[in-house]
Design an enzyme around this catalytic site. Structure first.
Site, PDB file in Angstrom:
ATOM      1  NE  ARG A  29      -4.103  -2.360   1.977  1.00  0.00           N
ATOM      2  CZ  ARG A  29      -4.920  -2.461   0.872  1.00  0.00           C
ATOM      3  NH1 ARG A  29      -5.287  -1.494  -0.100  1.00  0.00           N
ATOM      4  NH2 ARG A  29      -5.405  -3.574   0.773  1.00  0.00           N
ATOM      5  CG  ASP A  30       1.627   5.510  -2.240  1.00  0.00           C
ATOM      6  OD1 ASP A  30       2.122   5.605  -3.709  1.00  0.00           O
ATOM      7  OD2 ASP A  30       1.585   6.435  -1.604  1.00  0.00           O
ATOM      8  CB  ILE A  31       3.541   5.686   2.545  1.00  0.00           C
ATOM      9  CG1 ILE A  31       3.966   5.878   3.990  1.00  0.00           C
ATOM     10  CG2 ILE A  31       4.349   6.891   1.767  1.00  0.00           C
ATOM     11  CD1 ILE A  31       5.361   5.774   4.468  1.00  0.00           C
ATOM     12  CD  GLU A  95       7.139  12.605  -5.197  1.00  0.00           C
ATOM     13  OE1 GLU A  95       6.984  11.541  -4.648  1.00  0.00           O
ATOM     14  OE2 GLU A  95       6.632  13.593  -5.216  1.00  0.00           O
ATOM     15  CB  VAL A  96      10.052   5.950  -5.758  1.00  0.00           C
ATOM     16  CG1 VAL A  96      11.120   4.804  -5.378  1.00  0.00           C
ATOM     17  CG2 VAL A  96      10.031   6.735  -4.625  1.00  0.00           C
ATOM     18  CG  HIS A 100       6.332   3.048  -8.530  1.00  0.00           C
ATOM     19  ND1 HIS A 100       7.778   3.443  -8.773  1.00  0.00           N
ATOM     20  CD2 HIS A 100       5.640   4.059  -8.342  1.00  0.00           C
ATOM     21  CE1 HIS A 100       7.636   4.906  -8.579  1.00  0.00           C
ATOM     22  NE2 HIS A 100       6.450   5.161  -8.362  1.00  0.00           N
ATOM     23  CG  HIS A 102       1.232   4.688  -8.917  1.00  0.00           C
ATOM     24  ND1 HIS A 102       1.137   5.336  -7.772  1.00  0.00           N
ATOM     25  CD2 HIS A 102       2.026   5.192  -9.586  1.00  0.00           C
ATOM     26  CE1 HIS A 102       2.346   6.172  -7.722  1.00  0.00           C
ATOM     27  NE2 HIS A 102       3.004   6.063  -8.708  1.00  0.00           N
TER      28      HIS A 102
HETATM   29  P1  AMP Z   1       6.122   8.228  -8.228  1.00  0.00           P
HETATM   30  O1  AMP Z   1       5.612   9.693  -8.241  1.00  0.00           O
HETATM   31  O2  AMP Z   1       5.499   7.548  -9.431  1.00  0.00           O
HETATM   32  O3  AMP Z   1       7.490   7.945  -8.142  1.00  0.00           O
HETATM   33  O4  AMP Z   1       5.286   7.621  -6.962  1.00  0.00           O
HETATM   34  C1  AMP Z   1       6.039   7.243  -5.766  1.00  0.00           C
HETATM   35  C2  AMP Z   1       5.055   6.888  -4.855  1.00  0.00           C
HETATM   36  O5  AMP Z   1       5.731   6.200  -3.791  1.00  0.00           O
HETATM   37  C3  AMP Z   1       4.164   7.932  -4.014  1.00  0.00           C
HETATM   38  O6  AMP Z   1       2.790   7.692  -4.459  1.00  0.00           O
HETATM   39  C4  AMP Z   1       4.359   7.762  -2.651  1.00  0.00           C
HETATM   40  O7  AMP Z   1       3.601   8.032  -1.815  1.00  0.00           O
HETATM   41  C5  AMP Z   1       5.114   6.399  -2.417  1.00  0.00           C
HETATM   42  N1  AMP Z   1       6.055   6.069  -1.566  1.00  0.00           N
HETATM   43  C6  AMP Z   1       7.061   6.621  -1.132  1.00  0.00           C
HETATM   44  N2  AMP Z   1       7.798   6.092  -0.195  1.00  0.00           N
HETATM   45  C7  AMP Z   1       6.892   5.121   0.320  1.00  0.00           C
HETATM   46  C8  AMP Z   1       6.821   4.015   1.234  1.00  0.00           C
HETATM   47  N3  AMP Z   1       8.113   4.277   2.187  1.00  0.00           N
HETATM   48  N4  AMP Z   1       6.043   3.225   1.369  1.00  0.00           N
HETATM   49  C9  AMP Z   1       4.942   3.146   0.435  1.00  0.00           C
HETATM   50  N5  AMP Z   1       4.805   4.092  -0.503  1.00  0.00           N
HETATM   51  C10 AMP Z   1       5.995   4.985  -0.608  1.00  0.00           C
END
Ligand code: AMP
Ligand code: ZN
Length: 114
Positions: A29-31, A95-96, A100, A102
């Site tokens: 689950r997204d944080i 961001e990551v 991934h 969604h």
């Molecule tokens: P993106 O903008 O597509 O890179 O999405 C990165 C997603 O990772 C965002 O929706 C964040 O809320 C989610 N996220 C960041 N850190 C964590 C974490 N530790 N656990 C779960 N989701 C995370």
């Protein structure tokens, strides 16, 4: 990958609400959920972006989609619908930098996206 947040989740070095895992894929689950259901489906393998997906990853990426569909069914989203999002690089707001998918559902989404 030493400094990747999602690699750390895969390795269980950082806690996450894992909803599915197998030998190649993890889903959690997204944080910071943007909808009642917001799950991230990721490969265990560190692939930074869509642009880094190789021929060898074709089945893995397909499997991520099948798992997304299974989770959507489990979340009761099969009939009402849901959205799958895969952000790539700056303009999409990635961001990551670990691939991934969604899975978002449980509310109505607008189109075009913001
Ligand atoms: P993106 O903008 O597509 O890179 O999405 C990165 C997603 O990772 C965002 O929706 C964040 O809320 C989610 N996220 C960041 N850190 C964590 C974490 N530790 N656990 C779960 N989701 C995370
Ligand atoms: Zn990674």
């Amino acid at each position: 990958m030493n400094d990747c947040l999602f690699c750390k989740i895969v390795e269980k070095e950082i806690p996450a609400k894992i909803v599915y895992e197998d030998e190649r894929v993890v889903a959690f689950r997204d944080i910071n959920p943007q909808a009642p259901t917001h799950i991230l489906i990721i490969p265990r393998k560190h692939i930074p972006t869509t642009m880094d997906i190789g021929e060898v990853d074709k089945e893995l990426v397909g499997q991520m989609h099948l798992i997304a569909a299974g989770l959507a069914r489990e979340e009761g989203l099969e009939d009402r619908g849901f959205r799958l999002v895969l952000n790539c690089n700056k303009d999409a707001g990635q961001e990551v930098f670990h691939l991934h998918l969604h899975l978002l559902g449980g509310r109505r989404f607008s189109w075009p996206p913001g």
